[in-house]
Design a protein around this motif. Structure first.
Motif: not given
Length: 406
Positions: A347-348, A351, A373, A376-377, A379, A402-403
Motif C-alpha cells: 500500500w502507498n 496513505a 489520500y 485510497e485510505r 479502499k 495496494g496500488s
C-alpha cells in the motif's frame, strides 16, 4: 581540597557520650549527636565573621549531596553572597511566586489547553512526583544545574531513563518560561547535556506474523470478559488508532451512515483532526455496541462512571487475561502490526502514514491535508479488514495488494 570521609564511615559512625565531628574538608563536617542523629554542617567566614550553614540530616542527605550543597555555598561566597542570608531570603519570599513549583504550574496552566488530556496528565504527574519534592520550593532563578541533576538522578536510579530525559525536557521548558517572564536569567538544564545515560527507544510489543495475528483475532472473539472491552479489542486491529484515541472515542464523532469516524484535533496527539474510514466489519461491531453505550458520550465508558472513558489499562489487562504477555502484545502494538503488514502488502506508504496520523512536520500543511489520500485510505481500510477476517479463519490467502505494488 582533600575529601577525607567515605560513605561507610558516615553510615557506621556511632554515637558517643558527647557530640563529635567527622571532618570532610573544605569546612564541611558530620556532627554526630549522643542520640545518634547525624547532621551535615559547613563552617565558613563571611565579612570576617565565622558562620555555620546546615546542609541537612543523614541519611536523607547523602555524603555526595552534602558535598554538592557545600560547593554551591562556596560558589555563593565567591560571588560575594552569604549562603545563610540567601537561604533566609528564599524562605521569607512573601508569596512563593518565584519558586520552581509556582512557575512550573503557571507554565503548565498556559500550555495544557493545547495538549491531549492524557499527555498533560503525564506531564504534571511527572513534575509532581519527580521534580517538585526536590527543587519545587527553590527560587527558580537560584537553581543550578547540579540541583536539577540530583533530582533527575533519582529517576535514573529506579531505571526510568526515558522518564528522566522527559523530566529534564520539562524542566527546560519551565526554566525558559521563567526567563521569558523575568524570573530567571538562564536555563541550567541546558548544562546537563550528556549527564544522563542515553535513552534507548523501545518499540511496542506486537504480533506481526500472519498466522499469529489470526490466532490473536480468534482469541479476541472468544474473550470472556466485558462485552464493551471485547468490542474495543475487536476494533483496535481494524482501526489501529492510538489506545488513548480509541478509549476516548465519543458517539457524536461517528457517522455510521457515512462510514467514518472524525476525531477532533483536541483528542489527537498531532493536534490535527483525523478521519478514520470504517470498514463494514467495524460498522458491525459499532452497531452491536450502540444500544449498550450510545445513551452516554463514550463508546467505551469506565466501569465506575459512564461519564469517564475506560481505564488506560483495560485493553492491556484483557490481553494479559488472554495469555499475551507485555513482551508479546500491547494495545499500542496494533498500530505497528497494521503498519508492518500494510507496507509489506504494497500500500502507498504516504496513505499508511496519514492513516496512522503520524505528525506532519509542516503544521500548516497538516491542517489542510488531514483528508489526504482519503479515497485510497477507504479502499485500504476495507481491504485490511477483509484480510484480518481471512487470517481469523485461518485461510491461506494472498492479501489484496495496494496500488503502489502494481
Amino acid at each position: 581540597m582533600k575529601q577525607r570521609l567515605v560513605p561507610t564511615q558516615v553510615k557506621n559512625a556511632k554515637p558517643a557520650d558527647k557530640q563529635y565531628k567527622l571532618t570532610d574538608g573544605g569546612g564541611m563536617y558530620l556532627l554526630v549527636r549522643p542520640d545518634g542523629a547525624k547532621y551535615w554542617r559547613y563552617d565558613y567566614r563571611f565579612q570576617g565573621r565565622r558562620k555555620t550553614l546546615a546542609l541537612g540530616v543523614f541519611p536523607e542527605v547523602t555524603l555526595a549531596a552534602a558535598r554538592q550543597s557545600r560547593n554551591e555555598a562556596r560558589d555563593l561566597l565567591v560571588r560575594g553572597q552569604d549562603p545563610a542570608e540567601e537561604r533566609r531570603a528564599q524562605k521569607s519570599a512573601p508569596d512563593g511566586s518565584d519558586s520552581f513549583e509556582a512557575v512550573a504550574r503557571e507554565w503548565f496552566a498556559r500550555q495544557e489547553h493545547g495538549w491531549a488530556s492524557n499527555h498533560s496528565t503525564k506531564i504534571i504527574r511527572r513534575l509532581e512526583r519527580d521534580i517538585f519534592p526536590w527543587i519545587g520550593d527553590r527560587r527558580i532563578g537560584d537553581i543550578r544545574a547540579p540541583e536539577v541533576l540530583r533530582a533527575l538522578r533519582r529517576i535514573e536510579q529506579r531505571g526510568a531513563i526515558e522518564t528522566a530525559h522527559r523530566a529534564k525536557q520539562n524542566c527546560g521548558q519551565v526554566f525558559r518560561y521563567a526567563i521569558a517572564t523575568g524570573r530567571a536569567d538562564r536555563d541550567p538544564s541546558a548544562d546537563l547535556r550528556g549527564a544522563l545515560p542515553p535513552s534507548i527507544p523501545k518499540s511496542f510489543a506486537s504480533v506481526k506474523d500472519p498466522a499469529a495475528v489470526g490466532a490473536l483475532l480468534r482469541a479476541i472473539d472468544g474473550y470472556e470478559g466485558s462485552f464493551i472491552t471485547r468490542c474495543a479489542l475487536q476494533l483496535a486491529p481494524m482501526l489501529f488508532v492510538r489506545p488513548g484515541e480509541l478509549r476516548h472515542a465519543q458517539w457524536p464523532d461517528f457517522d455510521l451512515d457515512g462510514a467514518e469516524w472524525r476525531i477532533p484535533a483536541e483528542r489527537m496527539k498531532s493536534r490535527q483532526p483525523h478521519i478514520v474510514p470504517l470498514a463494514a466489519q467495524a460498522l458491525t461491531v459499532l452497531q452491536e455496541l450502540q444500544p449498550l453505550t450510545q445513551r452516554g458520550r463514550y463508546l467505551f465508558p469506565g466501569v465506575r462512571s459512564a461519564s469517564r472513558p475506560m481505564s488506560e489499562n483495560t485493553v492491556n489487562a484483557a490481553l494479559r487475561r488472554m495469555g499475551y504477555s507485555s513482551q508479546e502484545m500491547t494495545g499500542h502494538g496494533f498500530r505497528s502490526m497494521a503498519s508492518t503488514l500494510l507496507n509489506e502488502q504494497g500500500w502507498n506508504r504516504d496513505a499508511i502514514e496519514r492513516q496512522l496520523a503520524h505528525a506532519e512536520r509542516d503544521s500548516v500543511r497538516a491542517a489542510y491535508n488531514y483528508a489526504e489520500y482519503l479515497v485510497e485510505r477507504r479502499k485500504m481500510m476495507q481491504a485490511w479488514a477483509d484480510y484480518l477476517d481471512s487470517l481469523k479463519r485461518g485461510a491461506d490467502v494472498v492479501p489484496i495488494r495496494g496500488s503502489s505494488a502494481s
